[in-house]
Scaffold this motif. Structure first.
Motif, PDB file in Angstrom:
ATOM      1  N   HIS A 342       0.832  -1.198   0.000  1.00 17.33           N
ATOM      2  CA  HIS A 342       0.000   0.000   0.000  1.00 17.33           C
ATOM      3  C   HIS A 342       0.871   1.254   0.000  1.00 17.33           C
ATOM      4  CE1 HIS A 342      -3.642   2.316   0.559  1.00 17.33           C
ATOM      5  NE2 HIS A 342      -3.102   2.938   1.601  1.00 17.33           N
ATOM      6  N   ALA A 343       1.967   1.233   0.750  1.00 22.12           N
ATOM      7  CA  ALA A 343       2.882   2.376   0.768  1.00 22.12           C
ATOM      8  C   ALA A 343       3.515   2.581  -0.601  1.00 22.12           C
ATOM      9  CB  ALA A 343       3.951   2.172   1.831  1.00 22.12           C
ATOM     10  N   VAL A 344       3.865   1.482  -1.282  1.00 23.51           N
ATOM     11  CA  VAL A 344       4.386   1.586  -2.649  1.00 23.51           C
ATOM     12  C   VAL A 344       3.344   2.249  -3.550  1.00 23.51           C
ATOM     13  CG1 VAL A 344       5.142   0.286  -4.676  1.00 23.51           C
ATOM     14  CG2 VAL A 344       5.903  -0.410  -2.389  1.00 23.51           C
ATOM     15  N   GLN A 345       2.108   1.784  -3.450  1.00 28.80           N
ATOM     16  CA  GLN A 345       1.037   2.302  -4.288  1.00 28.80           C
ATOM     17  C   GLN A 345       0.797   3.788  -4.040  1.00 28.80           C
ATOM     18  OE1 GLN A 345      -2.491  -0.086  -4.061  1.00 28.80           O
ATOM     19  NE2 GLN A 345      -3.662   1.183  -5.476  1.00 28.80           N
ATOM     20  N   LEU A 346       0.784   4.203  -2.779  1.00 34.64           N
ATOM     21  CA  LEU A 346       0.595   5.616  -2.473  1.00 34.64           C
ATOM     22  C   LEU A 346       1.691   6.468  -3.098  1.00 34.64           C
ATOM     23  CD1 LEU A 346      -0.424   5.572   1.313  1.00 34.64           C
ATOM     24  CD2 LEU A 346      -1.857   6.252  -0.619  1.00 34.64           C
ATOM     25  N   GLY A 347       2.933   6.006  -2.968  1.00 36.16           N
ATOM     26  CA  GLY A 347       4.036   6.756  -3.540  1.00 36.16           C
ATOM     27  C   GLY A 347       3.914   6.905  -5.040  1.00 36.16           C
ATOM     28  N   LEU A 348       3.510   5.841  -5.722  1.00 39.39           N
ATOM     29  CA  LEU A 348       3.386   5.889  -7.179  1.00 39.39           C
ATOM     30  C   LEU A 348       2.228   6.772  -7.618  1.00 39.39           C
ATOM     31  CD1 LEU A 348       4.092   2.124  -7.948  1.00 39.39           C
ATOM     32  CD2 LEU A 348       5.600   4.083  -8.410  1.00 39.39           C
ATOM     33  N   ILE A 349       1.107   6.691  -6.910  1.00 44.08           N
ATOM     34  CA  ILE A 349      -0.042   7.537  -7.257  1.00 44.08           C
ATOM     35  C   ILE A 349       0.335   9.012  -7.169  1.00 44.08           C
ATOM     36  CG2 ILE A 349      -2.317   8.296  -6.443  1.00 44.08           C
ATOM     37  CD1 ILE A 349      -2.831   5.359  -5.654  1.00 44.08           C
ATOM     38  N   HIS A 350       0.996   9.388  -6.081  1.00 44.05           N
ATOM     39  CA  HIS A 350       1.365  10.795  -5.918  1.00 44.05           C
ATOM     40  C   HIS A 350       2.487  11.209  -6.882  1.00 44.05           C
ATOM     41  CE1 HIS A 350      -1.396  11.471  -2.732  1.00 44.05           C
ATOM     42  NE2 HIS A 350      -0.794  10.675  -1.862  1.00 44.05           N
ATOM     43  N   LEU A 351       3.388  10.292  -7.203  1.00 48.50           N
ATOM     44  CA  LEU A 351       4.433  10.619  -8.177  1.00 48.50           C
ATOM     45  C   LEU A 351       3.820  10.919  -9.535  1.00 48.50           C
ATOM     46  CD1 LEU A 351       7.328  10.912  -9.146  1.00 48.50           C
ATOM     47  CD2 LEU A 351       7.427   8.415  -9.393  1.00 48.50           C
ATOM     48  N   LEU A 352       2.868  10.104  -9.960  1.00 45.63           N
ATOM     49  CA  LEU A 352       2.222  10.350 -11.248  1.00 45.63           C
ATOM     50  C   LEU A 352       1.442  11.661 -11.231  1.00 45.63           C
ATOM     51  CD1 LEU A 352       0.965   6.775 -12.208  1.00 45.63           C
ATOM     52  CD2 LEU A 352       3.038   7.955 -12.979  1.00 45.63           C
ATOM     53  N   ASN A 369       6.386  15.624  -1.024  1.00 48.03           N
ATOM     54  CA  ASN A 369       6.894  15.341   0.320  1.00 48.03           C
ATOM     55  C   ASN A 369       5.863  15.646   1.393  1.00 48.03           C
ATOM     56  OD1 ASN A 369       9.442  14.315  -0.365  1.00 48.03           O
ATOM     57  ND2 ASN A 369      10.320  16.358  -0.562  1.00 48.03           N
ATOM     58  N   ARG A 370       5.098  16.705   1.208  1.00 46.31           N
ATOM     59  CA  ARG A 370       4.050  17.022   2.182  1.00 46.31           C
ATOM     60  C   ARG A 370       2.990  15.924   2.216  1.00 46.31           C
ATOM     61  NH1 ARG A 370      -0.975  18.867   2.763  1.00 46.31           N
ATOM     62  NH2 ARG A 370      -1.373  18.793   0.514  1.00 46.31           N
ATOM     63  N   LEU A 371       2.559  15.498   1.046  1.00 43.06           N
ATOM     64  CA  LEU A 371       1.516  14.477   0.966  1.00 43.06           C
ATOM     65  C   LEU A 371       1.997  13.134   1.514  1.00 43.06           C
ATOM     66  CD1 LEU A 371       0.037  15.290  -2.543  1.00 43.06           C
ATOM     67  CD2 LEU A 371      -1.172  15.481  -0.360  1.00 43.06           C
ATOM     68  N   MET A 372       3.223  12.759   1.190  1.00 43.95           N
ATOM     69  CA  MET A 372       3.713  11.467   1.648  1.00 43.95           C
ATOM     70  C   MET A 372       3.901  11.464   3.157  1.00 43.95           C
ATOM     71  SD  MET A 372       3.458   9.859  -1.054  1.00 43.95           S
ATOM     72  CE  MET A 372       3.826   8.328  -0.218  1.00 43.95           C
ATOM     73  N   ARG A 373       4.409  12.546   3.720  1.00 42.64           N
ATOM     74  CA  ARG A 373       4.535  12.608   5.179  1.00 42.64           C
ATOM     75  C   ARG A 373       3.162  12.455   5.829  1.00 42.64           C
ATOM     76  NH1 ARG A 373       7.332  14.050   9.587  1.00 42.64           N
ATOM     77  NH2 ARG A 373       9.269  14.275   8.417  1.00 42.64           N
ATOM     78  N   SER A 374       2.186  13.195   5.344  1.00 38.96           N
ATOM     79  CA  SER A 374       0.847  13.117   5.921  1.00 38.96           C
ATOM     80  C   SER A 374       0.267  11.713   5.785  1.00 38.96           C
ATOM     81  CB  SER A 374      -0.062  14.139   5.233  1.00 38.96           C
ATOM     82  OG  SER A 374      -1.382  14.046   5.698  1.00 38.96           O
ATOM     83  N   SER A 375       0.413  11.115   4.606  1.00 39.40           N
ATOM     84  CA  SER A 375      -0.129   9.771   4.372  1.00 39.40           C
ATOM     85  C   SER A 375       0.536   8.735   5.268  1.00 39.40           C
ATOM     86  CB  SER A 375       0.070   9.378   2.903  1.00 39.40           C
ATOM     87  OG  SER A 375      -0.611  10.250   2.039  1.00 39.40           O
ATOM     88  N   PHE A 376       1.844   8.801   5.373  1.00 40.75           N
ATOM     89  CA  PHE A 376       2.575   7.828   6.192  1.00 40.75           C
ATOM     90  C   PHE A 376       2.238   7.989   7.674  1.00 40.75           C
ATOM     91  CE2 PHE A 376       6.220   7.590   2.875  1.00 40.75           C
ATOM     92  CZ  PHE A 376       5.472   6.712   2.118  1.00 40.75           C
ATOM     93  N   GLU A 377       2.124   9.222   8.142  1.00 43.93           N
ATOM     94  CA  GLU A 377       1.810   9.437   9.558  1.00 43.93           C
ATOM     95  C   GLU A 377       0.409   8.954   9.902  1.00 43.93           C
ATOM     96  OE1 GLU A 377       4.724  13.231  10.620  1.00 43.93           O
ATOM     97  OE2 GLU A 377       2.625  13.590  10.070  1.00 43.93           O
ATOM     98  N   ARG A 378      -0.538   9.090   8.972  1.00 43.81           N
ATOM     99  CA  ARG A 378      -1.882   8.590   9.252  1.00 43.81           C
ATOM    100  C   ARG A 378      -1.883   7.055   9.333  1.00 43.81           C
ATOM    101  NH1 ARG A 378      -1.585  12.988   9.657  1.00 43.81           N
ATOM    102  NH2 ARG A 378      -1.265  12.168  11.745  1.00 43.81           N
ATOM    103  N   ILE A 379      -1.112   6.392   8.484  1.00 44.24           N
ATOM    104  CA  ILE A 379      -0.999   4.932   8.567  1.00 44.24           C
ATOM    105  C   ILE A 379      -0.363   4.536   9.893  1.00 44.24           C
ATOM    106  CG2 ILE A 379       0.096   2.881   7.581  1.00 44.24           C
ATOM    107  CD1 ILE A 379      -0.099   4.220   4.843  1.00 44.24           C
ATOM    108  N   ARG A 380       0.735   5.197  10.242  1.00 44.75           N
ATOM    109  CA  ARG A 380       1.410   4.908  11.519  1.00 44.75           C
ATOM    110  C   ARG A 380       0.441   5.044  12.691  1.00 44.75           C
ATOM    111  NH1 ARG A 380       4.676   9.777  13.359  1.00 44.75           N
ATOM    112  NH2 ARG A 380       2.493  10.364  13.753  1.00 44.75           N
ATOM    113  N   ASP A 381      -0.373   6.095  12.696  1.00 43.82           N
ATOM    114  CA  ASP A 381      -1.295   6.313  13.811  1.00 43.82           C
ATOM    115  C   ASP A 381      -2.357   5.220  13.872  1.00 43.82           C
ATOM    116  OD1 ASP A 381       0.119   8.549  14.465  1.00 43.82           O
ATOM    117  OD2 ASP A 381      -1.417   9.994  13.849  1.00 43.82           O
ATOM    118  N   PHE A 382      -2.860   4.781  12.710  1.00 42.58           N
ATOM    119  CA  PHE A 382      -3.840   3.703  12.713  1.00 42.58           C
ATOM    120  C   PHE A 382      -3.223   2.424  13.267  1.00 42.58           C
ATOM    121  CE2 PHE A 382      -6.183   0.175  10.765  1.00 42.58           C
ATOM    122  CZ  PHE A 382      -7.485   0.513  11.125  1.00 42.58           C
ATOM    123  N   GLN A 383      -1.994   2.142  12.865  1.00 40.61           N
ATOM    124  CA  GLN A 383      -1.320   0.955  13.377  1.00 40.61           C
ATOM    125  C   GLN A 383      -1.101   1.035  14.885  1.00 40.61           C
ATOM    126  OE1 GLN A 383       2.266   0.604  10.779  1.00 40.61           O
ATOM    127  NE2 GLN A 383       1.235  -1.268  10.104  1.00 40.61           N
TER     128      GLN A 383
END
Length: 496
Positions: A342-352, A369-383
């Motif tokens: 899922h992290a790979v997919q998020l990175g590719l979607i935002h890169l495109l 970088n702003r979007l990826m930080r926000s996306s990763f931190e939300r995943i971390r918090d859910f975990q």
């Protein structure tokens, strides 16, 4: 046609991250004149490794023209409707985090508030009983969405894909599409200031305009001096055992996470075997003790055992210079929710979405970088919820887990839910409000109140709607094929 400013993309990495990035970028950008070169490093996969995926991967496969049935036949994969969280000792009730909606709206108001009110009045029906996917999973069935079920609510599924076979399938797609591929045991990164000019290996020099780091450890992004933030304080486990066990006689349509005294054990069934993951803390448990715990918690005779470190954290910048880190090169997560792909997919979607349109792409880089930080931190918090709120008593591992860090955003999310059953809306969430609610309720966090507007609905209307929902769920689930039967149908199509 004039070549685009970033017309030469070099993807460097290994395993699924390499081939997903290569195939996605080529499929999306080749029509615009972008060329993609893949540099493949040695695989790090073990025989027991599995990709337990989240539902969005299905859409990515569709974009890559990967036919679902053919993929599952080729890799021996299975479907998953979610994860069942259980106490190996049986002291705490289990709950199923299903990939789909829980209930449907009443009087145009959210179902969950009505369920909270009814629960307070003594309703003996659990939240997951109103979920089509949870009910199907409990009965060993799939939930094939159709118009009727979609009107009721979202029904999703993921996969359990044996990793080595999945990687072979993805690489085969790249070979078929004519991607230029180089194999390298090691690479040298040649810089020009704060940019990568080329890669050198085996006497070769590969130049590019944009480099994608899919190496896992971040070989390219490291060369540009990016720092890494540790999330060690959020998660108790720093070691992971992976192993194979015998296949189940009947393949469950979900994964199971069993909380034991020394950590947790995950069971991920595929067609040929049961993939086992065991996460623990090296300060509390030796590797040999972990082997025994994994065998005891899973109830399986384990083979193909491998042990590796777990080190959650993220890069301060996923895009530096002309290098974009994808997947584990950008962020590594706790194994609890299987978010690697899922992290790979998020990175590719935002890169495109922010692919450079000119030679100066500092604005695109900053937004990425702003979007990826926000996306990763939300995943971390859910975990982190599973650890922070866990109810498992009498265990040093789980006691330590309850002392883990919580970000201000997670603390606010917990407080708002505790107060009134609402989920704080944040940008870039990967998990739906239904998933958050399921986790909170499953961990024993019950809101103090519910949203007042639902009191306008007459009690008899609410009761009637509940009866209708439960009847619909039962009727629809009984119509669905069993997981075993559906997999057998897929196999027969391949033989026919």
């Amino acid at each position: 046609m004039m070549p685009p400013p970033c017309g030469r993309v070099v993807v460097v990495g290994r395993d699924a991250a390499l081939w997903l990035a290569t195939n996605v970028i080529r499929t999306a950008l080749a029509p615009a004149g972008v060329t993609v070169t893949a540099v493949e490093l040695p695989s790090r996969l073990e025989p027991a490794d599995v990709h337990a995926t989240l539902p969005p991967l299905e859409a990515l496969h569709n974009q890559l023209r990967i036919e679902e049935a053919a993929l599952l036949r080729a890799v021996g994969g299975a479907f998953t409707l979610g994860q069942n969280f259980a106490d190996a000792g049986g002291a705490e009730p289990a709950f199923l985090h299903a990939y789909g909606a829980y209930g449907t709206a009443i009087d145009n108001q959210d179902f969950f508030a009505y369920w909270l009110k009814a629960r307070g009045l003594g309703l003996p029906v659990g939240l997951e009983d109103f979920s089509l996917t949870a009910a199907a999973a409990r009965q060993g069935r799939l939930l094939i969405p159709d118009d009727e079920t979609e009107k009721y609510g979202r029904s999703d599924y993921g996969y359990h894909l044996p990793a080595a076979a999945y990687v072979r399938s993805l690489k085969g797609l790249a070979v078929h599409d004519g991607v230029t591929i180089h194999a390298a045991d090691a690479i040298e990164v040649l810089r020009d200031g704060d940019r990568i000019e080329a890669l050198a290996f085996d006497g070769q020099r590969i130049e590019g305009d944009l480099f994608v780091d899919a190496t896992g450890e971040g070989l390219l992004i490291d060369a540009l001096g990016t720092e890494r933030e540790s999330w060690r304080s959020y998660f108790p486990g720093d070691r992971m055992l992976v192993a194979s066990g015998p296949k189940f006689g009947s393949i469950p349509a979900y994964a199971e996470i069993r909380a034991g005294s020394g950590g947790w054990t995950g069971l991920y069934p595929s067609q040929a075997r049961s993939h086992v993951v065991h996460v623990y803390a090296s300060s509390l448990c030796s590797d040999e003790e972990a082997r025994r715990d994994a065998a005891e918690n899973s109830g399986l005779a384990l083979t193909d055992v491998d042990i590796q470190a777990v080190d959650p954290g993220m890069r301060t910048k996923a895009w530096a210079g002309n290098c974009v880190a994808i997947g584990a090169a950008a962020a590594t997560f706790d194994p609890i929710h299987n978010v690697e792909l899922h992290a790979v997919q998020l990175g590719l979607i935002h890169l495109l979405a922010f692919y450079p349109a000119g030679s100066d792409f500092s604005a695109e880089r900053a937004e990425y970088n702003r979007l990826m930080r926000s996306s990763f931190e939300r995943i971390r918090d859910f975990q982190a919820v599973h650890y922070r709120l866990n109810p498992y008593a009498g265990s040093a591992f789980w006691a330590q887990a309850r002392q883990g860090d919580a970000s201000p955003e997670l603390a606010h999310t917990i407080a708002l839910f505790q107060a009134r059953g609402e989920i704080a809306p944040y940008e870039d969430e990967s998990f739906s409000p239904d998933s958050w609610r399921t986790f909170f309720i499953g961990h024993g966090l019950v809101p103090d109140s519910y949203l007042p507007p639902i009191d306008r609905t007459p009690p008899e209307t609410m009761k009637a709607q509940f009866r209708t929902m439960l009847g619909f769920v039962k009727e629809q689930v009984l119509r669905q094929p069993t997981h075993d039967a559906y997999l057998q149908t897929i196999a027969r199509r391949g033989n026919g």
